[in-house]
Write a protein that holds these residues in place. Sequence first.
Motif, PDB file in Angstrom:
ATOM      1  N   LYS A 213       0.821  -1.224   0.000  1.00  0.00           N
ATOM      2  CA  LYS A 213       0.000   0.000   0.000  1.00  0.00           C
ATOM      3  C   LYS A 213       0.853   1.272   0.000  1.00  0.00           C
ATOM      4  CE  LYS A 213      -2.059  -1.140   3.846  1.00  0.00           C
ATOM      5  NZ  LYS A 213      -1.268  -2.348   4.157  1.00  0.00           N
ATOM      6  N   SER A 214       1.808   1.348   0.918  1.00  0.00           N
ATOM      7  CA  SER A 214       2.647   2.555   0.976  1.00  0.00           C
ATOM      8  C   SER A 214       3.480   2.683  -0.288  1.00  0.00           C
ATOM      9  CB  SER A 214       3.569   2.521   2.198  1.00  0.00           C
ATOM     10  OG  SER A 214       2.816   2.569   3.384  1.00  0.00           O
ATOM     11  N   THR A 215       3.925   1.541  -0.824  1.00  0.00           N
ATOM     12  CA  THR A 215       4.703   1.565  -2.067  1.00  0.00           C
ATOM     13  C   THR A 215       3.855   2.140  -3.205  1.00  0.00           C
ATOM     14  OG1 THR A 215       5.913  -0.386  -1.301  1.00  0.00           O
ATOM     15  CG2 THR A 215       6.057   0.125  -3.654  1.00  0.00           C
TER      16      THR A 215
ATOM     17  N   PHE B 268       1.955  11.224   5.498  1.00  0.00           N
ATOM     18  CA  PHE B 268       2.813  10.054   5.668  1.00  0.00           C
ATOM     19  C   PHE B 268       2.370   9.217   6.855  1.00  0.00           C
ATOM     20  CE2 PHE B 268       5.437  13.000   3.327  1.00  0.00           C
ATOM     21  CZ  PHE B 268       6.089  12.184   2.420  1.00  0.00           C
ATOM     22  N   GLN B 269       2.622   7.911   6.725  1.00  0.00           N
ATOM     23  CA  GLN B 269       2.307   6.971   7.806  1.00  0.00           C
ATOM     24  C   GLN B 269       3.020   7.403   9.100  1.00  0.00           C
ATOM     25  OE1 GLN B 269       3.043   2.978   6.393  1.00  0.00           O
ATOM     26  NE2 GLN B 269       1.603   2.078   7.835  1.00  0.00           N
ATOM     27  N   GLY B 270       4.241   7.953   8.971  1.00  0.00           N
ATOM     28  CA  GLY B 270       4.986   8.377  10.178  1.00  0.00           C
ATOM     29  C   GLY B 270       4.961   9.879  10.422  1.00  0.00           C
TER      30      GLY B 270
ATOM     31  N   ALA C 126      -3.069   9.747   1.403  1.00  0.00           N
ATOM     32  CA  ALA C 126      -3.085   9.693   2.863  1.00  0.00           C
ATOM     33  C   ALA C 126      -2.832   8.265   3.312  1.00  0.00           C
ATOM     34  CB  ALA C 126      -4.442  10.189   3.372  1.00  0.00           C
ATOM     35  N   ASP C 127      -1.709   8.062   4.015  1.00  0.00           N
ATOM     36  CA  ASP C 127      -1.334   6.715   4.444  1.00  0.00           C
ATOM     37  C   ASP C 127      -1.746   6.525   5.907  1.00  0.00           C
ATOM     38  OD1 ASP C 127      -0.261   4.197   4.435  1.00  0.00           O
ATOM     39  OD2 ASP C 127       1.711   4.801   3.660  1.00  0.00           O
ATOM     40  N   GLU C 128      -2.815   5.810   6.117  1.00  0.00           N
ATOM     41  CA  GLU C 128      -3.362   5.587   7.468  1.00  0.00           C
ATOM     42  C   GLU C 128      -3.557   6.901   8.219  1.00  0.00           C
ATOM     43  OE1 GLU C 128      -3.774   2.410   8.861  1.00  0.00           O
ATOM     44  OE2 GLU C 128      -2.467   1.098   7.703  1.00  0.00           O
TER      45      GLU C 128
HETATM   46 MG    MG Z   1       2.369   1.162   4.777  1.00  0.00          MG
END
Ligand code: MG
Length: 238
Positions: A38-40, A87-89, A164-166
């Motif tokens: 997913k993030s990729t 970002f997820q982070g 939007a990642d999570e």
């Molecule tokens: Mg991810």
Amino acid sequence: MSRSFGDGALKRFALRDVTVDLFPGQLALLMGPSGSGKSTLLAVLSGLLPPDSGQVFAEDQGRTVDVWAMTDPEREQFRLRHTGFIFQGYNLFPALTALQQLEIVLKWGAGLDNAEARSRAEDMLKRLGLDQQKSKKPAQLSGGEKQRVAIGRALVKDPTFIFADEPTSALDWENGKVVLELLRAAAHSRQASIFVVSHDDRMKEYADVIYHLNEGRLEVEHNPAAPAPIHLPVEGFS
Ligand SMILES: [Mg+2]
Ligand SMILES: Nc1ncnc2c1ncn2[C@@H]1O[C@H](COP(=O)(O)OP(=O)(O)OP(=O)(O)O)[C@@H](O)[C@H]1O
């Protein structure tokens, strides 16, 4: 498009022949187990990570651009002007206050003057319930507050494409709903294209289309429960 990591016997495909269409005015949800790519996929679509093969096209003011055929500076400009990435982070700047994180993208990315950047940044933080937190730096914010600052930073410049990642992973459902309403309003009122990664089934009712990624392969599920596109007059999104 496809994307792998590693070489020779260690080569692993994170994405295998994935084709995806994102439309203006649509909120698309991307679901799938951890490690499914997913993030990729978000990184390839948003111009952050080059694919091994395949292309990414974007409509830019009636003109079609090939994101991975651009020069690096062109792609950087394109990302700055037209895309918002959560970002997820979170990826916040440690030395900047919440307000400064938003102001900086408006000044650099959108070229607004100081006063305009400040008022739009303050307005966005208010809508995310962060009025009291605007002078704090990331280390002084809770996880959910950091996440909301990252969301504000992506949305404040009214981008055409939002990845939007999570985006609600650190939020309670009440704050999560605020974020989803903002994302949905960006799609339905400003005709932005939104691509959201989430594991949360509650998010399905906010999506116009749902994608499932499994071991790098993508399947689409059109959401019969999707609400009809709404056209909310949303302040600040004009
Ligand atoms: Mg991810
Ligand atoms: N820079 C990298 N180098 C090597 N392998 C990578 C790299 N980035 C991702 N991968 C691998 O590619 C696969 C997909 O990773 P990705 O981060 O896209 O998964 P994800 O679906 O976002 O997972 P999660 O839900 O845990 O965030 C995983 O097997 C991961 O280990």
